[in-house]
Design a protein around this motif. Structure first.
Motif, PDB file in Angstrom:
ATOM      1  N   ASN A 292      41.149  29.893  45.900  1.00 22.67           N
ATOM      2  CA  ASN A 292      40.245  30.294  46.992  1.00 22.67           C
ATOM      3  C   ASN A 292      39.040  31.038  46.519  1.00 22.67           C
ATOM      4  N   LEU A 293      39.089  30.889  44.982  1.00 26.86           N
ATOM      5  CA  LEU A 293      38.448  32.027  43.781  1.00 26.86           C
ATOM      6  C   LEU A 293      36.560  31.847  44.621  1.00 26.86           C
ATOM      7  N   ASP A 294      35.940  30.375  45.393  1.00 20.23           N
ATOM      8  CA  ASP A 294      33.949  30.455  45.318  1.00 20.23           C
ATOM      9  C   ASP A 294      33.773  31.613  46.476  1.00 20.23           C
ATOM     10  N   ALA A 295      35.499  31.341  47.444  1.00 14.37           N
ATOM     11  CA  ALA A 295      34.960  31.333  48.808  1.00 14.37           C
ATOM     12  C   ALA A 295      35.317  33.436  48.958  1.00 14.37           C
ATOM     13  N   GLU A 296      36.427  33.155  48.429  1.00 17.71           N
ATOM     14  CA  GLU A 296      36.374  35.190  47.915  1.00 17.71           C
ATOM     15  C   GLU A 296      35.741  36.066  47.192  1.00 17.71           C
ATOM     16  N   GLU A 365      32.185  27.632  41.299  1.00 11.85           N
ATOM     17  CA  GLU A 365      30.477  27.929  41.262  1.00 11.85           C
ATOM     18  C   GLU A 365      30.909  29.778  40.502  1.00 11.85           C
ATOM     19  N   VAL A 366      32.426  30.564  40.052  1.00  8.46           N
ATOM     20  CA  VAL A 366      32.414  31.751  40.179  1.00  8.46           C
ATOM     21  C   VAL A 366      31.795  31.710  38.485  1.00  8.46           C
ATOM     22  N   THR A 367      33.122  30.716  37.794  1.00  4.08           N
ATOM     23  CA  THR A 367      33.192  30.760  35.715  1.00  4.08           C
ATOM     24  C   THR A 367      31.574  30.008  35.770  1.00  4.08           C
ATOM     25  N   ARG A 368      30.782  28.805  36.767  1.00  5.10           N
ATOM     26  CA  ARG A 368      29.079  28.672  36.401  1.00  5.10           C
ATOM     27  C   ARG A 368      28.611  30.033  36.108  1.00  5.10           C
ATOM     28  N   GLU A 369      28.723  31.046  37.095  1.00  9.28           N
ATOM     29  CA  GLU A 369      28.280  31.805  36.903  1.00  9.28           C
ATOM     30  C   GLU A 369      27.683  32.548  36.400  1.00  9.28           C
TER      31      GLU A 369
END
Length: 424
Positions: A292-296, A365-369
């Motif tokens: 749940n990478l993007d939320a956490e 989203e984390v990877t995009r950032e």
């Protein structure tokens, strides 16, 4: 020796080196040696299926995930050269350049065009003199700080844009009763390497790109005043009393792979963790966090000295051609460095070094950032220890950082020891 290598040897005998001549037609076989395994290896091989099908060229994948250095040096000593190798450490590549084993990539690629298409500075890692021998086909971004998104936002903390703001955030978290930083440098035989990244970050920020390069190449001594100043800045931010979970002595015995996990506790036991983008893969953060990478998970750029200054420390896999002029090899190099190369899976930690890579291709989203941080670098500098002689970069540098952080030696003592260890 592969057939392609044999064709290469014949070509070299005819034209006298790697500075010109005609491309051999090739035998429709190319061997690629690389040093990563698991999801990265599987994703890389899948990414090249498209090339194999369209070109009719068969790729032999040779994985050396246990010890790339050992395998590639053994192959070179035996004159059993692969066509292409993906070097995780520029220092190894440069050793082979000195032995006249590598090909000037201007005979394979449009280097000038690549300099315009890639993140500024990323191509320099494979440069020797005025020639380029390695080109990155993937990029690792290290100038990152991760944090527990929900708890961070609930506390009202804000992402810092400058070093002063990062210091202020650190002090605020500490004042709220929690050690700000998660940090661990235990890594079995490689214990100490995460601390070298911290020092490199500050040499790059305080000394600037030129001074950083001089330090890495030993054109200034390892214990130059700018390096001491960088270590002191690191110490003030992350090693000061109350600033790191477990105290500075605990850093040396805390496993780097799981050092960030306490920040996902309820409540968090720390809030900030500086590490490379690989940490988002399975095996580092807790499984439920990765799922749940993007939320956490939140991430921000480890700030430069000002908001406009954005140097990025990182690494990558440098594709290099052994002494060859096989047209099959040239075609594969063009594909891997071109806009159509899909890269390997996000689960394998792939980031493209190309400025025109479509961020929508990344699944999270984390990877995009992270990719955007790398893409916006004012300059990208390759990990310093990976470019230094092995006896220093993966030897005395690691050990010296451990001795200093754990209190076994003073800062001056550790820096002096590393300087004295530099080979003549």
């Amino acid at each position: 020796m592969t057939v392609a290598a044999a064709l290469t040897a014949s070509c070299l005998a005819e034209d006298g080196g790697d500075g010109g001549g005609t491309q051999a037609s090739g035998d429709k076989n190319v061997e690629v040696v690389f040093g990563f395994g698991g999801a990265q290896s599987a994703g890389f091989q899948q990414a090249l299926k498209q090339f194999e099908q369209s070109s009719g060229i068969k790729i032999k994948f040779t994985e050396a995930s246990q010890s790339f250095d050992t395998l590639i040096r053994t192959r070179v000593r035996a004159n059993n050269l692969p066509d292409i190798a993906l070097f995780p450490q520029p220092g190894i590549l440069k050793d082979f350049v000195a032995q006249n084993k590598m090909t000037d990539l201007s005979t394979q690629l449009d280097v000038g065009k690549l300099q315009e298409e890639l993140v500024p500075g990323v191509l320099d890692a494979g440069k020797v003199g005025d020639k380029f021998y390695g080109v990155p086909v993937s990029m690792n971004v290290k100038s990152l700080v991760f944090y527990p998104k929900k708890a961070f936002e609930a506390k009202g903390y804000e992402v810092p844009k400058t070093q002063d703001e990062l210091t202020a955030l650190t002090e605020r978290i500490k004042a709220d009763g929690t050690p700000p930083w998660c940090f661990g440098i235990e890594s079995s035989a490689a214990t100490g390497w995460p601390a070298t990244d911290w020092l490199e970050e500050y040499v790059l920020r305080i000394g600037g790109p030129e001074k950083y390069d001089q330090w890495v190449r030993h054109e200034i001594p390892f214990n130059d005043p700018v390096v001491k100043q960088a270590a002191e800045a690191m110490e003030k931010l992350v090693l000061a009393e109350g600033n790191v979970l477990g105290g500075r002595k605990g850093v040396a015995s805390t496993a780097f792979a799981t050092a960030a996990n306490p920040m996902f506790g309820n409540p968090p036991k720390c809030f900030l963790h500086r590490q490379g983008n690989f940490i988002t893969q399975s095996g580092f953060f807790p499984a439920k966090i990765v799922q749940n990478l993007d939320a956490e998970v939140g991430v921000f750029y480890f700030p430069g000295q000002s908001g406009d200054d954005q140097p990025v420390l990182g690494g990558g896999d440098l594709a290099a051609v052994f002494s060859g002029k096989d047209d099959d090899t040239k075609q594969l190099m063009e594909f891997m460095t071109g806009a159509d190369f899909p890269g390997w899976s996000e689960q394998g930690g792939f980031l493209s070094p190309r400025k025109d890579y479509d961020l929508k291709k990344y699944q999270s989203e984390v990877t995009r950032e992270i990719a955007e941080i790398g893409g916006k670098a004012t300059v990208f500098k390759f990990d310093g220890s990976d470019q230094m002689p092995g006896a220093v970069g993966s030897g005395t540098f690691w050990k010296g950082m451990v001795a200093w952080i754990s209190g076994q030696k003073s800062l001056d003592g550790s820096l002096n020891d590393i300087e004295q260890s530099w080979p003549d």
